[in-house]
Write a protein that holds these residues in place. Structure first.
Motif, PDB file in Angstrom:
ATOM      1  N   ASP A   1       3.281   1.527 -23.684  1.00  0.00           N
ATOM      2  CA  ASP A   1       3.021   0.115 -23.972  1.00  0.00           C
ATOM      3  C   ASP A   1       3.257  -0.741 -22.726  1.00  0.00           C
ATOM      4  O   ASP A   1       2.462  -1.635 -22.417  1.00  0.00           O
ATOM      5  N   MET A   2       4.332  -0.471 -22.004  1.00  0.00           N
ATOM      6  CA  MET A   2       4.650  -1.251 -20.813  1.00  0.00           C
ATOM      7  C   MET A   2       3.615  -1.039 -19.709  1.00  0.00           C
ATOM      8  O   MET A   2       3.230  -1.973 -19.003  1.00  0.00           O
ATOM      9  N   PHE A   3       3.150   0.188 -19.566  1.00  0.00           N
ATOM     10  CA  PHE A   3       2.163   0.465 -18.523  1.00  0.00           C
ATOM     11  C   PHE A   3       0.834  -0.220 -18.830  1.00  0.00           C
ATOM     12  O   PHE A   3       0.198  -0.800 -17.932  1.00  0.00           O
ATOM     13  N   LEU A   4       0.406  -0.171 -20.080  1.00  0.00           N
ATOM     14  CA  LEU A   4      -0.898  -0.733 -20.439  1.00  0.00           C
ATOM     15  C   LEU A   4      -0.894  -2.260 -20.469  1.00  0.00           C
ATOM     16  O   LEU A   4      -1.915  -2.888 -20.198  1.00  0.00           O
ATOM     17  N   ARG A   5       0.243  -2.854 -20.790  1.00  0.00           N
ATOM     18  CA  ARG A   5       0.294  -4.307 -20.962  1.00  0.00           C
ATOM     19  C   ARG A   5       0.747  -5.059 -19.712  1.00  0.00           C
ATOM     20  O   ARG A   5       0.844  -6.275 -19.734  1.00  0.00           O
ATOM     21  N   ASN A   6       1.046  -4.355 -18.642  1.00  0.00           N
ATOM     22  CA  ASN A   6       1.445  -4.998 -17.397  1.00  0.00           C
ATOM     23  C   ASN A   6       0.435  -4.660 -16.314  1.00  0.00           C
ATOM     24  O   ASN A   6       0.414  -3.525 -15.809  1.00  0.00           O
ATOM     25  N   ALA A   7      -0.380  -5.629 -15.963  1.00  0.00           N
ATOM     26  CA  ALA A   7      -1.428  -5.400 -14.965  1.00  0.00           C
ATOM     27  C   ALA A   7      -0.848  -5.052 -13.600  1.00  0.00           C
ATOM     28  O   ALA A   7      -1.502  -4.366 -12.802  1.00  0.00           O
ATOM     29  N   LEU A   8       0.373  -5.487 -13.320  1.00  0.00           N
ATOM     30  CA  LEU A   8       0.986  -5.197 -12.033  1.00  0.00           C
ATOM     31  C   LEU A   8       1.122  -3.696 -11.789  1.00  0.00           C
ATOM     32  O   LEU A   8       0.997  -3.223 -10.660  1.00  0.00           O
ATOM     33  N   PHE A   9       1.379  -2.935 -12.860  1.00  0.00           N
ATOM     34  CA  PHE A   9       1.630  -1.508 -12.703  1.00  0.00           C
ATOM     35  C   PHE A   9       0.362  -0.710 -12.412  1.00  0.00           C
ATOM     36  O   PHE A   9       0.438   0.484 -12.128  1.00  0.00           O
ATOM     37  N   ARG A  10      -0.781  -1.350 -12.507  1.00  0.00           N
ATOM     38  CA  ARG A  10      -2.028  -0.660 -12.189  1.00  0.00           C
ATOM     39  C   ARG A  10      -2.532  -0.988 -10.779  1.00  0.00           C
ATOM     40  O   ARG A  10      -3.606  -0.529 -10.383  1.00  0.00           O
ATOM     41  N   LEU A  11      -1.746  -1.765 -10.045  1.00  0.00           N
ATOM     42  CA  LEU A  11      -2.107  -2.069  -8.655  1.00  0.00           C
ATOM     43  C   LEU A  11      -1.751  -0.928  -7.707  1.00  0.00           C
ATOM     44  O   LEU A  11      -2.540  -0.591  -6.820  1.00  0.00           O
ATOM     45  N   PRO A  12      -0.563  -0.311  -7.828  1.00  0.00           N
ATOM     46  CA  PRO A  12      -0.212   0.778  -6.894  1.00  0.00           C
ATOM     47  C   PRO A  12      -0.994   2.056  -7.209  1.00  0.00           C
ATOM     48  O   PRO A  12      -1.642   2.188  -8.251  1.00  0.00           O
ATOM     49  N   LYS A  13      -0.908   3.006  -6.316  1.00  0.00           N
ATOM     50  CA  LYS A  13      -1.518   4.319  -6.524  1.00  0.00           C
ATOM     51  C   LYS A  13      -0.758   5.032  -7.621  1.00  0.00           C
ATOM     52  O   LYS A  13       0.468   5.130  -7.591  1.00  0.00           O
ATOM     53  N   GLN A  14      -1.491   5.547  -8.623  1.00  0.00           N
ATOM     54  CA  GLN A  14      -0.865   6.223  -9.763  1.00  0.00           C
ATOM     55  C   GLN A  14      -0.727   7.714  -9.462  1.00  0.00           C
ATOM     56  O   GLN A  14      -1.687   8.384  -9.078  1.00  0.00           O
ATOM     57  N   VAL A  15       0.496   8.215  -9.654  1.00  0.00           N
ATOM     58  CA  VAL A  15       0.764   9.627  -9.382  1.00  0.00           C
ATOM     59  C   VAL A  15       1.496  10.243 -10.565  1.00  0.00           C
ATOM     60  O   VAL A  15       2.045   9.549 -11.418  1.00  0.00           O
TER      61      VAL A  15
ATOM     62  N   ALA B   1       8.371   3.422   4.755  1.00  0.00           N
ATOM     63  CA  ALA B   1       8.948   4.158   3.626  1.00  0.00           C
ATOM     64  C   ALA B   1       8.158   3.870   2.363  1.00  0.00           C
ATOM     65  O   ALA B   1       7.510   2.836   2.229  1.00  0.00           O
ATOM     66  N   HIS B   2       8.235   4.783   1.415  1.00  0.00           N
ATOM     67  CA  HIS B   2       7.553   4.609   0.138  1.00  0.00           C
ATOM     68  C   HIS B   2       8.430   3.847  -0.858  1.00  0.00           C
ATOM     69  O   HIS B   2       9.662   3.861  -0.764  1.00  0.00           O
ATOM     70  N   ASN B   3       7.765   3.199  -1.783  1.00  0.00           N
ATOM     71  CA  ASN B   3       8.404   2.665  -2.985  1.00  0.00           C
ATOM     72  C   ASN B   3       7.829   3.430  -4.166  1.00  0.00           C
ATOM     73  O   ASN B   3       6.622   3.694  -4.216  1.00  0.00           O
ATOM     74  N   ILE B   4       8.672   3.783  -5.125  1.00  0.00           N
ATOM     75  CA  ILE B   4       8.211   4.483  -6.320  1.00  0.00           C
ATOM     76  C   ILE B   4       8.673   3.695  -7.545  1.00  0.00           C
ATOM     77  O   ILE B   4       9.865   3.411  -7.699  1.00  0.00           O
ATOM     78  N   ILE B   5       7.717   3.340  -8.391  1.00  0.00           N
ATOM     79  CA  ILE B   5       8.011   2.629  -9.638  1.00  0.00           C
ATOM     80  C   ILE B   5       8.030   3.648 -10.774  1.00  0.00           C
ATOM     81  O   ILE B   5       7.085   4.426 -10.952  1.00  0.00           O
ATOM     82  N   ILE B   6       9.119   3.644 -11.554  1.00  0.00           N
ATOM     83  CA  ILE B   6       9.267   4.554 -12.694  1.00  0.00           C
ATOM     84  C   ILE B   6       9.587   3.724 -13.922  1.00  0.00           C
ATOM     85  O   ILE B   6      10.469   2.859 -13.886  1.00  0.00           O
TER      86      ILE B   6
ATOM     87  N   PRO C   1       0.810  -1.238   0.000  1.00  0.00           N
ATOM     88  CA  PRO C   1       0.000   0.000   0.000  1.00  0.00           C
ATOM     89  C   PRO C   1       0.837   1.279   0.000  1.00  0.00           C
ATOM     90  O   PRO C   1       0.309   2.354  -0.275  1.00  0.00           O
ATOM     91  N   HIS C   2       2.129   1.176   0.288  1.00  0.00           N
ATOM     92  CA  HIS C   2       2.989   2.357   0.300  1.00  0.00           C
ATOM     93  C   HIS C   2       3.733   2.552  -1.019  1.00  0.00           C
ATOM     94  O   HIS C   2       4.634   3.373  -1.107  1.00  0.00           O
ATOM     95  N   THR C   3       3.358   1.783  -2.033  1.00  0.00           N
ATOM     96  CA  THR C   3       4.017   1.886  -3.335  1.00  0.00           C
ATOM     97  C   THR C   3       3.251   2.838  -4.240  1.00  0.00           C
ATOM     98  O   THR C   3       2.014   2.825  -4.284  1.00  0.00           O
ATOM     99  N   LEU C   4       3.984   3.666  -4.978  1.00  0.00           N
ATOM    100  CA  LEU C   4       3.426   4.588  -5.955  1.00  0.00           C
ATOM    101  C   LEU C   4       4.012   4.265  -7.321  1.00  0.00           C
ATOM    102  O   LEU C   4       5.184   3.895  -7.425  1.00  0.00           O
ATOM    103  N   VAL C   5       3.219   4.399  -8.378  1.00  0.00           N
ATOM    104  CA  VAL C   5       3.731   4.269  -9.733  1.00  0.00           C
ATOM    105  C   VAL C   5       3.640   5.638 -10.390  1.00  0.00           C
ATOM    106  O   VAL C   5       2.572   6.261 -10.429  1.00  0.00           O
ATOM    107  N   LEU C   6       4.773   6.134 -10.855  1.00  0.00           N
ATOM    108  CA  LEU C   6       4.836   7.479 -11.447  1.00  0.00           C
ATOM    109  C   LEU C   6       4.541   7.365 -12.941  1.00  0.00           C
ATOM    110  O   LEU C   6       5.403   6.987 -13.734  1.00  0.00           O
ATOM    111  N   TYR C   7       3.305   7.691 -13.295  1.00  0.00           N
ATOM    112  CA  TYR C   7       2.899   7.633 -14.706  1.00  0.00           C
ATOM    113  C   TYR C   7       1.727   8.597 -14.891  1.00  0.00           C
ATOM    114  O   TYR C   7       0.703   8.488 -14.199  1.00  0.00           O
ATOM    115  N   PRO C   8       1.833   9.563 -15.815  1.00  0.00           N
ATOM    116  CA  PRO C   8       0.772  10.572 -15.966  1.00  0.00           C
ATOM    117  C   PRO C   8      -0.490   9.975 -16.575  1.00  0.00           C
ATOM    118  O   PRO C   8      -0.449   9.005 -17.328  1.00  0.00           O
TER     119      PRO C   8
END
Length: 302
Positions: free
Chosen positions: A190-204, A175-180, A150-157
């Motif tokens: 393409d990577m963001f849309l085709r990987n379901a894992l990246f849509r689990l964290p909060k998108q910022v 502490a936070h985790n940030i995925i870039i 729950p403390h993970t963020l994915v940085l994607y507009p």
């Protein structure tokens, strides 16, 4: 002697000694090599094979030039003559946030990458680079666990993304985790849309108030940032230490300055080139790409 020169001598020798099949007259020139050879006397074929083997033998005896790679710096990964370590932090920056850089494989071969500079500025284990196009629970269990944290963020507009600057810091000691995502904008999308894992964290996302300093590489718009710039801005916000951004951007500024002093040109964004009528590449024929380019500039059809 280089490989291309050797092959030139090989083909020239074979043409001179064995004959060139392209010189055959009439429809014979369209026959396969086996058909042509079947019409030759067996003795001629054997002599040709012996002469060909002699040519290969002569080539194998030629000295081979071994080109040594320029010695590189262990810390920044740059050639030692253009080492950027003097511009890196004297000691790795102490941060509580852990960065996970999911990198498109094409980025590994780029000469002017920013991720090595980022990793060299942070403590070991605080900047983890995962290379690939597709990530799953089975192949990447560590990344999957991070995405479910729950403390993970994915940085994607995007429309569903919350401005990182507007987020209230949670009253938690975790502490936070940030995925870039590291790649071109089309690769990242393409990577963001085709990987379901990246849509689990909060998108910022970052507010559109920053302008890229990575001027030696073309960006879609003036507000598009490099991976290093995104990480620097995100860390300074999450850690609440504005000085982090300045410290992380110093080696990037030095890299661009050095490249410009040695022949590189300033790369204006595609948006700016389209607005000023200086975009010289052929316009795309694909409607989706045309629409994307039209969105870069307001009220203008291409």
């Amino acid at each position: 002697m280089r490989r291309g020169v050797r092959m030139f001598y090989l083909y020239s020798a074979m043409d001179a000694q064995c004959g060139d099949a392209s010189d055959l007259n009439g429809p014979e020139k369209y026959f396969s090599n086996s058909t042509v050879e079947s019409r030759r006397p067996s003795g001629s074929i054997e002599r040709g094979q012996e002469e060909t083997s002699d040519v290969f033998g002569d080539l194998l005896e030629l000295p081979v030039e071994i080109t040594e790679r320029r010695p590189t710096c262990v810390r920044c990964g740059r050639p030692q003559k253009v080492c950027l370590c003097p511009f890196l932090p004297a000691r790795p920056l102490e941060v509580s946030t852990c960065l996970y850089i999911v990198q498109h494989p094409a980025e590994e071969s780029r000469a002017l990458r920013t991720v090595p500079l980022l990793a060299a500025s942070l403590p070991p284990g605080k900047c983890k680079v995962l290379v690939g196009r597709r990530f799953s629970e089975e192949r990447n269990p560590e990344l999957a666990a991070v995405c479910r944290d729950p403390h993970t963020l994915v940085l994607y507009p995007g429309l569903d993304a919350e401005n990182l600057e507007d987020m209230e810091k949670e009253p938690s000691t975790s502490a936070h985790n940030i995925i870039i995502i590291d790649g071109t904008w089309s690769q990242a999308r393409d990577m963001f849309l085709r990987n379901a894992l990246f849509r689990l964290p909060k998108q910022v996302q970052l507010r559109n108030t920053l302008s890229s300093q990575y001027v030696i590489r073309t960006q879609p718009t003036n507000m598009c940032l490099s991976t290093l710039e995104c990480a620097a801005a995100a860390l300074s916000i999450v850690e609440r230490r504005p000085a982090i951004q300045e410290q992380l951007l110093r080696p990037l500024q030095a890299l661009c300055t050095f490249q410009l002093q040695h022949g590189a040109q300033v790369h204006h964004s595609k948006e700016q080139l389209l607005r000023t009528g200086r975009y010289e590449k052929p316009m795309p024929k694909n409607r989706r790409k045309i629409k994307r380019m039209e969105q870069l500039i307001s009220n203008l059809s291409i």
